[in-house]
Scaffold this motif. Structure first.
Motif, mmCIF file in Angstrom:
data_model
loop_
_atom_site.group_PDB
_atom_site.id
_atom_site.type_symbol
_atom_site.label_atom_id
_atom_site.label_comp_id
_atom_site.label_asym_id
_atom_site.label_seq_id
_atom_site.Cartn_x
_atom_site.Cartn_y
_atom_site.Cartn_z
ATOM 1 N N UNK A 125 0.830 -1.210 0.000
ATOM 2 C CA UNK A 125 0.000 0.000 0.000
ATOM 3 C C UNK A 125 0.864 1.259 0.000
ATOM 4 N N UNK A 127 3.850 1.587 -1.203
ATOM 5 C CA UNK A 127 4.819 1.654 -2.303
ATOM 6 C C UNK A 127 4.420 2.737 -3.287
ATOM 7 N N UNK A 128 5.389 3.515 -3.663
ATOM 8 C CA UNK A 128 5.132 4.576 -4.614
ATOM 9 C C UNK A 128 6.303 4.599 -5.582
ATOM 10 N N UNK A 136 8.507 7.374 6.625
ATOM 11 C CA UNK A 136 7.398 7.992 7.363
ATOM 12 C C UNK A 136 6.056 7.558 6.807
ATOM 13 N N UNK A 137 5.951 7.443 5.461
ATOM 14 C CA UNK A 137 4.728 6.898 4.888
ATOM 15 C C UNK A 137 4.505 5.469 5.380
ATOM 16 N N UNK A 140 3.114 5.562 8.906
ATOM 17 C CA UNK A 140 1.704 5.970 8.974
ATOM 18 C C UNK A 140 0.788 4.892 8.427
ATOM 19 N N UNK A 141 1.160 4.324 7.274
ATOM 20 C CA UNK A 141 0.319 3.260 6.701
ATOM 21 C C UNK A 141 0.287 2.070 7.663
ATOM 22 N N UNK A 143 0.598 2.206 10.901
ATOM 23 C CA UNK A 143 -0.266 2.586 12.030
ATOM 24 C C UNK A 143 -1.734 2.321 11.680
ATOM 25 N N UNK A 144 -2.140 2.752 10.475
ATOM 26 C CA UNK A 144 -3.530 2.531 10.057
ATOM 27 C C UNK A 144 -3.848 1.063 9.886
ATOM 28 N N UNK A 145 -2.882 0.291 9.362
ATOM 29 C CA UNK A 145 -3.104 -1.148 9.236
ATOM 30 C C UNK A 145 -3.299 -1.770 10.609
#
Lengths: 325, 331
Positions: A125, A127-128, A136-137, A140-141, A143-145
């Motif tokens: 999710x 990966x960009x 940091x992304x 955060x991701x 944390x939400x997971x």
């Protein structure tokens, strides 16, 4: 090395206090008698009650501490830890789901599957294309997971009957109640195998800390080494969850505490001290949780929350002072 | 005429939410029965009693709490310029719940009436603490720091609440309310009083909206245009306190609603904060009531607390927002 002794002393102190304090005070003389002769109340405490619980606490803390230290080193961020990033919550969710579905599989396998699934979700999710430093992304991701996994686990726990609901709560919040020698053996056995696997990768970890460019220049296959280390760290955390549930904040605190106590610099010794600090934190928190208030046994997860949350706040305010993060 | 406020989706959502709340449950009620209860009240008809004594208070609780928490989320996001802000995630709800539980233990009340007022100082302290710890005064708090500060404050306060609840095992059922939110048992709550507080909070946010938008352009520019940034921030924190405190006092700490509502209102109102805040109470109330209805249907006849449902819904929303932050924004 002499600084390492302070950590060993802390571990010994916490262990001795864990064995003596509780609902019933157990004098050292009784414990000694129980250890040497195998009889008396001390032997019962060592063999059935506090002994296995302490061993499980130490093992769980050690694997969580190791896991957190690897993540913090790889992502170069003190906030990166398997509990903050939702991997332990994924393991807990898998165990609750297995209880609901009635799957008869070994706990560590289920927990490992859940942890790896959560890690894959976070990796895919966040990966960009083209982004280089996205720790940091990732946090955060993750944390939400973790929020999602905990919510689902709470929901699934409700579908269990009343007798199983207490068991389900262990896999949501973390608890060391009613642990036996088989639990202790399990976490120590799996933990030692994974620690060995980690020891083989210490050189790679040290190179990766120099940065990916330098590491690959020194002949390291960066992506492969990184993935192997991350997988080992996820499995270490899952080994802890499989016996005690997703105990929060231990993995986050262990590395910095171990390094702060010992001033260790080399990657190998840092990992060793992180494991020791994790063990001391978990055993100490469990001691406080069951002996601080007479007549009440709190889950260890509540106590690590009380200890870990102020640490996280301190960490955030310090990072802000430095103008980083 | 810039953005047009699209109202029909809100009306449809509201209609579905009200119908679900009134009609569905352990005992399904037909539209006819509901109509009869309104026009020809008959206290001997069990269906009508269910409607008036259980479903209508539940609807009212959901309307007030949903409006309050949805609005609080919008204001917090505008204040912190952080799309991950939510009164539940940032520890404001935890502060309110913590204050009520501690107060009930000290005073010895049942958690209704007097102790519910303690939700406000608790929410205020937690909101101020998180805002300051997240670096709110000195500059823009980055999402990572602010969110983790909220997570830490929540974890600390809920650990204490959990410990207190476990230590006082006798009152487990009463106190469980303060750990996970629910819309049930609406009759015993100070609904009307909290409704007025939410109304006051709503008016305050509508008044603050243009000032908050000005502040979003930068503190110096706002000051140059004659706005006192500290006063605006203080006013916004007061609004968050009123709204979250009232929401928690009647429905318990429900997280994630304040995270889910703003993306919806932003699409409906097209980027104008005051218009957003006009629809936010309705969007918040309908989402909360729909989640509550789903929680009553999914494991019927057992009931899943609405706080658990919003967590399942809100976790993926959090992930989706976190993913869409630009690398520079994720500080």
């Amino acid at each position: 090395m002499t600084r390492g002794l302070s950590l060993v002393a802390l571990l010994c102190l916490v262990s001795l206090l864990s064995l003596t304090l509780g609902e019933v005070r157990m004098p050292l003389a009784d414990l000694w008698q129980g250890l040497t002769t195998g009889e008396g109340p001390g032997a019962m405490t060592l063999r059935v009650l506090r002994g296995p619980r302490l061993a499980t606490a130490l093992g769980t803390g050690a694997v969580l501490g190791l896991s957190g230290a690897v993540f913090q080193s790889l992502l170069r961020n003190p906030l990166a830890a398997p509990d903050v990033m939702g991997f332990t919550a994924g393991s807990g969710l898998a165990v609750v789901a297995a209880l609901v579905l009635g799957l008869v599989l070994p706990m560590p396998l289920i927990a490992a599957a859940g942890g790896i699934a959560a890690a894959l979700v976070v990796a895919v999710v966040s990966w960009r294309p083209g982004a280089r430093d996205n720790s940091l992304t990732l946090i955060l991701v993750g944390l939400g997971t973790g929020f999602t996994a905990t919510g689902l686990a709470t929901f699934l726990g409700l579908t269990l009957g009343d007798t199983m609901a207490a068991e389900a709560r262990r896999w949501i919040a973390g608890s060391l109640a009613a642990r036996t020698w088989s639990h202790a053996g399990q976490v120590w056995g799996i933990g030692l195998i994974l620690a060995l696997a980690l020891a083989l990768q210490v050189r790679a970890l040290g190179l990766l800390e120099l940065g990916p460019d330098l590491a690959s220049g020194l002949g390291l296959r960066v992506a492969r080494a990184r993935n192997m280390l991350l997988a080992t760290a996820v499995l270490l955390a899952a080994a802890g969850v499989a016996v005690a549930g997703p105990v929060p904040f231990v993995a986050l605190m262990a590395g910095p505490l171990g390094i702060g106590l010992t001033m260790a610099r080399r990657p190998g010794t840092r990992l060793l001290y992180a494991a020791g600090a994790g063990a001391a934190i978990t055993a100490g928190a469990d001691l406080l949780a069951r002996a601080a208030v007479p007549g009440v046994q709190l889950p260890v997860g509540v106590m690590t929350g009380l200890l870990g949350a102020p640490y996280l706040l301190w960490l955030l305010s310090r990072e802000f002072g430095k103008g980083e993060a | 005429m810039g953005a047009v406020l699209r109202l029909w989706p809100v009306a449809l959502l509201m209609l579905a939410a009200v119908a679900l709340t009134l009609g569905v449950g352990v005992r399904d009620l037909s539209a006819g029965a509901i109509w009869r209860a309104l026009t020809a009240w008959d206290p001997t008809d069990p269906a009508q009693v269910v409607l008036v004594e259980i479903r209508l208070p539940r609807l009212a609780t959901g309307l007030v709490a949903g409006a309050a928490l949805g609005l609080a989320g919008c204001v917090m996001q505008a204040l912190t310029r952080n799309p991950l802000a939510d009164p539940g995630l940032l520890g404001v709800n935890a502060g309110a719940a913590f204050a009520v539980v501690t107060g009930a233990l000290i005073i010895g009340g049942s958690g209704a009436g007097l102790t519910a007022i303690l939700a406000f100082p608790g929410a205020a302290l937690a909101a101020a603490a998180v805002f300051l710890l997240g670096g709110g005064l000195r500059g823009e708090p980055g999402p990572v720091r602010l969110t983790l500060a909220g997570v830490a404050v929540s974890a600390l306060l809920y650990s204490i609440v959990n410990a207190l609840v476990l230590i006082r095992g006798d009152a487990l059922e009463v106190f469980r309310f303060w750990v996970a939110g629910t819309l049930a048992q609406g009759l015993q709550k100070p609904l009307a009083e909290m409704g007025l507080v939410v109304l006051a909070g709503w008016l305050l946010t509508l008044w603050l909206a243009p000032l908050l938008e000005l502040l979003a352009l930068g503190r110096d520019l706002a000051r140059g245009l004659g706005t006192n940034p500290l006063r605006v921030q203080g006013g916004a924190l007061l609004a968050v306190t009123l709204l979250s405190g009232a929401g928690v006092a009647i429905a318990g700490p429900i997280a994630f609603l304040g995270l889910i509502v703003p993306p919806v209102t932003r699409r409906l109102a097209g980027g104008d904060l005051r218009r957003e805040l006009m629809v936010a109470p309705f969007v918040g109330a309908s989402i909360l009531l729909l989640a509550d209805g789903a929680g009553r249907l999914i494991l019927a006849p057992a009931e899943v607390r609405v706080g658990v449902m919003t967590a399942i819904l809100g976790g993926p929303v959090f992930v989706w927002i976190a993913r869409s932050l630009r690398p520079g924004e994720a500080r």
